[in-house]
Design an enzyme around this catalytic site. Structure first.
Site, PDB file in Angstrom:
ATOM      1  N   GLN A   1       0.814  -1.210   0.000  1.00 33.09           N
ATOM      2  CA  GLN A   1       0.000   0.000   0.000  1.00 33.09           C
ATOM      3  C   GLN A   1       0.850   1.264   0.000  1.00 33.09           C
ATOM      4  O   GLN A   1       0.319   2.374   0.034  1.00 33.09           O
ATOM      5  CB  GLN A   1      -0.932  -0.003   1.220  1.00 33.09           C
ATOM      6  CG  GLN A   1      -1.931  -1.148   1.220  1.00 33.09           C
ATOM      7  CD  GLN A   1      -2.723  -1.235   2.517  1.00 33.09           C
ATOM      8  OE1 GLN A   1      -2.779  -0.292   3.297  1.00 33.09           O
ATOM      9  NE2 GLN A   1      -3.347  -2.381   2.745  1.00 33.09           N
TER      10      GLN A   1
ATOM     11  N   HIS B   1      -1.219   0.148   5.564  1.00 32.20           N
ATOM     12  CA  HIS B   1      -1.852   1.075   6.505  1.00 32.20           C
ATOM     13  C   HIS B   1      -1.011   2.312   6.793  1.00 32.20           C
ATOM     14  O   HIS B   1      -0.741   2.647   7.943  1.00 32.20           O
ATOM     15  CB  HIS B   1      -2.199   0.360   7.813  1.00 32.20           C
ATOM     16  CG  HIS B   1      -3.230  -0.699   7.655  1.00 32.20           C
ATOM     17  ND1 HIS B   1      -3.817  -1.320   8.737  1.00 32.20           N
ATOM     18  CD2 HIS B   1      -3.804  -1.255   6.553  1.00 32.20           C
ATOM     19  CE1 HIS B   1      -4.697  -2.223   8.291  1.00 32.20           C
ATOM     20  NE2 HIS B   1      -4.699  -2.196   6.969  1.00 32.20           N
TER      21      HIS B   1
ATOM     22  N   GLU C   1     -15.495   2.436   9.159  1.00 32.62           N
ATOM     23  CA  GLU C   1     -16.077   3.447  10.033  1.00 32.62           C
ATOM     24  C   GLU C   1     -16.118   4.828   9.395  1.00 32.62           C
ATOM     25  O   GLU C   1     -15.181   5.220   8.681  1.00 32.62           O
ATOM     26  CB  GLU C   1     -15.264   3.554  11.324  1.00 32.62           C
ATOM     27  CG  GLU C   1     -15.251   2.300  12.167  1.00 32.62           C
ATOM     28  CD  GLU C   1     -14.442   2.450  13.443  1.00 32.62           C
ATOM     29  OE1 GLU C   1     -14.337   1.448  14.179  1.00 32.62           O
ATOM     30  OE2 GLU C   1     -13.914   3.558  13.706  1.00 32.62           O
TER      31      GLU C   1
ATOM     32  N   TYR D   1     -10.762   6.227  19.701  1.00 32.55           N
ATOM     33  CA  TYR D   1     -11.744   5.468  18.924  1.00 32.55           C
ATOM     34  C   TYR D   1     -11.596   3.954  19.090  1.00 32.55           C
ATOM     35  O   TYR D   1     -12.304   3.194  18.453  1.00 32.55           O
ATOM     36  CB  TYR D   1     -11.689   5.921  17.452  1.00 32.55           C
ATOM     37  CG  TYR D   1     -12.212   7.340  17.363  1.00 32.55           C
ATOM     38  CD1 TYR D   1     -13.540   7.595  17.094  1.00 32.55           C
ATOM     39  CD2 TYR D   1     -11.380   8.420  17.659  1.00 32.55           C
ATOM     40  CE1 TYR D   1     -14.040   8.884  17.087  1.00 32.55           C
ATOM     41  CE2 TYR D   1     -11.862   9.719  17.656  1.00 32.55           C
ATOM     42  CZ  TYR D   1     -13.201   9.939  17.372  1.00 32.55           C
ATOM     43  OH  TYR D   1     -13.702  11.217  17.390  1.00 32.55           O
TER      44      TYR D   1
ATOM     45  N   TYR E   1      -8.857 -10.827  10.854  1.00 33.99           N
ATOM     46  CA  TYR E   1      -8.954 -11.589   9.609  1.00 33.99           C
ATOM     47  C   TYR E   1      -8.889 -13.100   9.835  1.00 33.99           C
ATOM     48  O   TYR E   1      -9.347 -13.871   8.994  1.00 33.99           O
ATOM     49  CB  TYR E   1      -7.856 -11.144   8.635  1.00 33.99           C
ATOM     50  CG  TYR E   1      -8.186  -9.841   7.953  1.00 33.99           C
ATOM     51  CD1 TYR E   1      -9.105  -9.782   6.908  1.00 33.99           C
ATOM     52  CD2 TYR E   1      -7.605  -8.656   8.377  1.00 33.99           C
ATOM     53  CE1 TYR E   1      -9.421  -8.587   6.294  1.00 33.99           C
ATOM     54  CE2 TYR E   1      -7.913  -7.447   7.763  1.00 33.99           C
ATOM     55  CZ  TYR E   1      -8.825  -7.428   6.724  1.00 33.99           C
ATOM     56  OH  TYR E   1      -9.133  -6.233   6.131  1.00 33.99           O
TER      57      TYR E   1
END
Length: 331
Positions: free
Chosen positions: A44, A109, A201, A211, A222
């Site tokens: 990513q 991430h 979310e 949070y 997962y």
């Protein structure tokens, strides 16, 4: 492609994950902007967001996010500012003003969306790099939303400004992979983030709020292992909307244009695995998904153009063609 930002003259800047910044004018071929930093491309990671300084018209400054290589196999998100030389098609005076701490292994991430508020503060979403625990660690800025001055310094009124230098950056914590941040018409910050297996979310981002990730989530690991839901731990801020099955949110926009007047004040979320554009309506009671447009491809980003149209970037992988799309009203 990963992000798009429109210039005051109507041209657009487009980042490509492998490490390119393009300038594009309708009806022409895109041209490369030189002077970019080295990026850690893979998974990513790569080149990320591009956002103009609020005073870009007078200072020509912009902000870039990207995965920055470290020693060995380490990497982490970084944000740099630079001056855009439109005559020479190059970036000048590039200066890194923020980094994820610490750099870690892996390619997931990063988060690294950027936004400015009306007061000129710089906001950065920082993913937890698939390491879980840093989201709750105040000595790390992973899994956080960060608030800075435009030069990278820490505002004196940040919620943890009296703590150590990393904690001082933090506005909120307990995030997983926040891939969209945007302000509504009232100046309230919202974020969208990828949950684990289920539990994407939409959050109202409040000063100093936690949070809950990875302690709570409305999804599961997962491997199927349960994560307690938000309602089990009311001390953690719960999402205003969550999705299971997921939509894989990749960016967030609050719409205020004239092309679609019936949608002013609505939010739009681009979706990767859902291959969709999701419209969110807000009420006094909260928010809800109002409509989902199937796009037939992974959508990496949505922005509002100067013409009020919605502009979408297709993701370039997994069958998507990496196209730039313009959505306007049927006449």
């Amino acid at each position: 492609p990963w992000a798009i930002a429109f210039l005051p003259d109507g041209r657009a800047l487009i980042t490509e994950k492998r490490g390119r910044l393009l300038i594009w004018e309708p009806g022409t071929e895109p041209a490369d902007i030189a002077g970019l930093p080295e990026v850690a491309y893979g998974g990513q990671g790569g080149f990320g967001d591009v956002v103009l300084h609020p005073d870009f018209g007078s200072n020509s400054r912009l902000y870039l996010s990207y995965a920055e290589p470290g020693s060995g196999r380490l990497a982490g998100a970084a944000v740099a500012q630079a001056r855009l030389d439109l005559d020479g098609l190059q970036l000048l005076e590039l200066d890194v003003i923020w980094r994820q701490e610490p750099k870690v292994t892996g390619g997931g991430h990063y988060g690294h969306r950027i936004a400015f508020d009306d007061d000129g503060f710089l906001w950065i979403s920082s993913g937890e790099r698939q390491k879980f625990d840093p989201s709750q660690d105040m000595t790390s800025n992973l899994g956080k939303i960060v608030r800075l001055n435009d030069d990278g310094s820490v505002p004196a009124d940040n919620p943890f400004a009296g703590d150590d230098p990393i904690a001082a950056q933090i506005w909120s914590l307990g995030h997983r992979n926040p891939l969209g941040i945007a302000f509504d018409a009232n100046g309230q910050l919202w974020n969208v983030e990828m949950g684990p297996r289920g539990g994407d979310e939409l959050n109202r981002v409040e000063r100093g709020a936690n949070y809950g990730y990875p302690i709570v989530s409305n999804g599961n690991h997962y491997n199927g292992r349960d994560i307690p839901d938000h309602f089990t731990r009311p001390e953690f801020a719960a999402p205003i909307v969550f999705w299971d099955p997921v939509i894989s949110p990749s960016s967030l926009l609050f719409y205020d244009g004239s092309e679609f007047p019936q949608w002013q004040g609505n939010a739009f979320i681009s979706g990767l695995s859902s291959q969709s554009l999701v419209r969110i309506e807000f009420t006094d009671q909260g928010a809800q998904e109002a409509e989902r447009f199937s796009m037939g491809a992974r959508i990496r980003g949505v922005v509002q153009g100067p013409d009020g149209a919605l502009w979408l970037l297709e993701d370039g992988g997994r069958g998507s063609q990496g196209r730039l799309l313009r959505l306007s009203r049927d006449e």
